[in-house]
Design a protein around this motif. Structure first.
Motif, mmCIF file in Angstrom:
data_model
loop_
_atom_site.group_PDB
_atom_site.id
_atom_site.type_symbol
_atom_site.label_atom_id
_atom_site.label_comp_id
_atom_site.label_asym_id
_atom_site.label_seq_id
_atom_site.Cartn_x
_atom_site.Cartn_y
_atom_site.Cartn_z
ATOM 1 N N ASP A 117 0.823 -1.206 0.000
ATOM 2 C CA ASP A 117 0.000 0.000 0.000
ATOM 3 C C ASP A 117 0.858 1.257 0.000
ATOM 4 N N LEU A 118 1.991 1.222 0.713
ATOM 5 C CA LEU A 118 2.906 2.368 0.709
ATOM 6 C C LEU A 118 3.551 2.549 -0.658
ATOM 7 N N PHE A 119 3.956 1.448 -1.287
ATOM 8 C CA PHE A 119 4.508 1.539 -2.644
ATOM 9 C C PHE A 119 3.507 2.203 -3.577
ATOM 10 N N HIS A 120 2.256 1.763 -3.476
ATOM 11 C CA HIS A 120 1.210 2.313 -4.338
ATOM 12 C C HIS A 120 0.979 3.795 -4.043
ATOM 13 N N ALA A 121 0.888 4.144 -2.771
ATOM 14 C CA ALA A 121 0.635 5.526 -2.386
ATOM 15 C C ALA A 121 1.749 6.460 -2.837
ATOM 16 N N ASN A 122 2.960 5.912 -2.975
ATOM 17 C CA ASN A 122 4.103 6.717 -3.400
ATOM 18 C C ASN A 122 4.367 6.618 -4.901
ATOM 19 N N GLY A 123 3.429 6.035 -5.645
ATOM 20 C CA GLY A 123 3.508 6.025 -7.098
ATOM 21 C C GLY A 123 4.490 5.048 -7.695
ATOM 22 N N LEU A 124 4.883 4.010 -6.921
ATOM 23 C CA LEU A 124 5.886 3.069 -7.425
ATOM 24 C C LEU A 124 5.291 1.835 -8.083
ATOM 25 N N ILE A 125 4.061 1.438 -7.691
ATOM 26 C CA ILE A 125 3.415 0.253 -8.264
ATOM 27 C C ILE A 125 1.912 0.486 -8.348
ATOM 28 N N GLU A 126 1.239 -0.427 -9.076
ATOM 29 C CA GLU A 126 -0.217 -0.478 -9.053
ATOM 30 C C GLU A 126 -0.668 -1.154 -7.760
ATOM 31 N N LYS A 127 -1.924 -0.989 -7.414
ATOM 32 C CA LYS A 127 -2.451 -1.567 -6.180
ATOM 33 C C LYS A 127 -2.552 -3.091 -6.305
ATOM 34 N N VAL A 128 -2.219 -3.812 -5.231
ATOM 35 C CA VAL A 128 -2.265 -5.271 -5.251
ATOM 36 C C VAL A 128 -2.925 -5.785 -3.972
ATOM 37 N N SER A 129 -3.357 -7.055 -4.037
ATOM 38 C CA SER A 129 -3.851 -7.771 -2.864
ATOM 39 C C SER A 129 -2.908 -8.936 -2.597
ATOM 40 N N VAL A 130 -2.116 -8.829 -1.560
ATOM 41 C CA VAL A 130 -1.120 -9.863 -1.248
ATOM 42 C C VAL A 130 -1.795 -11.201 -0.973
ATOM 43 N N ALA A 131 -2.937 -11.187 -0.312
ATOM 44 C CA ALA A 131 -3.619 -12.436 0.048
ATOM 45 C C ALA A 131 -3.985 -13.270 -1.171
ATOM 46 N N ASP A 132 -4.129 -12.631 -2.338
ATOM 47 C CA ASP A 132 -4.459 -13.374 -3.551
ATOM 48 C C ASP A 132 -3.341 -14.327 -3.961
ATOM 49 N N ALA A 133 -2.134 -14.116 -3.450
ATOM 50 C CA ALA A 133 -0.981 -14.950 -3.824
ATOM 51 C C ALA A 133 -0.679 -16.012 -2.777
ATOM 52 N N VAL A 134 -1.647 -16.312 -1.912
ATOM 53 C CA VAL A 134 -1.456 -17.301 -0.847
ATOM 54 C C VAL A 134 -2.414 -18.467 -1.064
ATOM 55 N N LEU A 135 -1.871 -19.686 -1.100
ATOM 56 C CA LEU A 135 -2.667 -20.907 -1.213
ATOM 57 C C LEU A 135 -2.499 -21.728 0.062
ATOM 58 N N PRO A 136 -3.562 -22.041 0.792
ATOM 59 C CA PRO A 136 -3.442 -22.793 2.042
ATOM 60 C C PRO A 136 -2.743 -24.139 1.875
ATOM 61 N N GLU A 137 -2.974 -24.804 0.742
ATOM 62 C CA GLU A 137 -2.358 -26.126 0.554
ATOM 63 C C GLU A 137 -0.843 -26.046 0.452
ATOM 64 N N ILE A 138 -0.317 -24.893 0.029
ATOM 65 C CA ILE A 138 1.135 -24.733 -0.023
ATOM 66 C C ILE A 138 1.702 -24.659 1.396
ATOM 67 N N GLY A 139 0.988 -23.988 2.285
ATOM 68 C CA GLY A 139 1.422 -23.951 3.679
ATOM 69 C C GLY A 139 1.479 -25.345 4.292
ATOM 70 N N GLU A 140 0.487 -26.178 3.969
ATOM 71 C CA GLU A 140 0.481 -27.555 4.465
ATOM 72 C C GLU A 140 1.657 -28.333 3.902
ATOM 73 N N LEU A 141 1.977 -28.084 2.649
ATOM 74 C CA LEU A 141 3.146 -28.742 2.018
ATOM 75 C C LEU A 141 4.416 -28.380 2.771
ATOM 76 N N VAL A 142 4.593 -27.097 3.085
ATOM 77 C CA VAL A 142 5.806 -26.664 3.780
ATOM 78 C C VAL A 142 5.887 -27.315 5.161
ATOM 79 N N LEU A 143 4.774 -27.407 5.865
ATOM 80 C CA LEU A 143 4.788 -28.040 7.185
ATOM 81 C C LEU A 143 5.244 -29.489 7.105
ATOM 82 N N ARG A 144 4.907 -30.171 6.034
ATOM 83 C CA ARG A 144 5.299 -31.576 5.897
ATOM 84 C C ARG A 144 6.784 -31.767 5.668
#
Length: 292
Positions: free
Chosen positions: A263-290
């Protein structure tokens, strides 16, 4: 299919895994050899080569600091986070020369600040500026990777977001302006394309397992691990001894911190707005735990 894994010394885990041959059968791709892409104006944008190479045939998996995945999403790249490290707040900080009259971040207004632009150093600097009531446009960012320490001690820049082992040779000639601790967690992290994560979970698990092995070995043999890196052996050993090791699932705390930075990057004109949560998959977290 041959899996391509990008590596470079700034991601110590991948560097050790490459040089100890812990992933037989993969194609190791030197990120520095691929290049940083077209230069960008550091006052207006963030470089995106680290993520671009995931989508131009460069590699399938990479590990970086906190900034590149945010930049990737801002460019429309469909990435997913794989894992994160524990906080590495001891690894770097914002410094000035020991004889500098600058005593606060607010006094950086109009000053030249060296950093590896597009890396975690951009995040640290922008967070520090924001806390002091300044924005990106209030300083003159100087994109400098190889010779940033030299620029600072020679007086060519006024401040530097330095990291180990590059801080070690000049540490006696610098003074800390802002510690990373208390500002942000500065984690290592690893990410890939969504299609690779979804279509090749077994290969992804093999990669993460090997990286866990690399971290365990480094923690137990820091002197031997330091010898795998170019540069001063003692400086690298110090850097490796003071870092946390092990890959962990993406946490809600990390996502919130990444979103704040985005959000700070966006507010300072460095990037477009993004949603970080869109890049998170719960099954990947389970894979890492294993793999732990």
């Amino acid at each position: 299919m041959t899996t391509r894994v990008g590596y470079f010394p700034q991601n110590n885990t991948l560097w050790v895994a490459r040089h100890r041959d812990l992933l037989p059968g993969v194609e190791w791709v030197d990120l520095n050899a691929l290049g940083r892409g077209a230069p960008v104006d550091p006052t207006r944008a963030l470089p995106s080569a680290h993520s671009d190479h995931l989508f131009d045939g460069g590699y399938d998996f990479i590990g970086t600091g906190s900034t590149p995945p945010v930049t990737a999403q801002a460019k429309g790249h469909d990435i997913v986070y794989v894992a994160i490290s524990e906080p590495r707040v001891e690894n770097g900080r914002l410094v000035v020369r020991d004889d500098s009259p600058i005593g606060t971040v607010a006094e950086l207004k109009g000053k030249r600040v060296a950093l590896g632009h597009g890396s975690w150093q951009t995040t640290l600097l922008l967070l520090a500026l924001d806390r002091a009531g300044l924005g990106w446009g209030d300083i003159v960012p100087v994109d400098a990777y190889g010779n940033a320490a030299e620029l600072l001690v020679n007086g060519d820049v006024d401040a530097w977001v330095g990291s180990y082992p590059y801080l070690t040779p000049v540490e006696s000639r610098t003074r800390t302006l802002v510690e990373t601790d208390g500002l942000f967690s500065h984690r290592s992290l690893w990410f890939t394309r969504r299609d690779f994560a979804v279509e090749h979970p077994d290969e992804l698990a093999r990669i993460v397992t090997a990286l866990q092995e690399a971290d365990r070995w480094t923690a137990e043999h820091p002197r031997e691990a330091a010898a795998l890196f170019d540069g001063d052996l003692d400086a690298w050993e110090h850097a490796l001894r003071t870092r946390p090791w092990g890959l962990h699932p993406v946490s809600e705390e990390f996502v919130a911190e990444q979103q704040h930075a985005a959000d700070l990057f966006h507010a300072n004109g460095l990037i477009e707005k993004v949603s970080v949560a869109d890049a998170v998959l719960p099954e990947i977290g389970e894979l890492v735990l294993r793999t732990r």
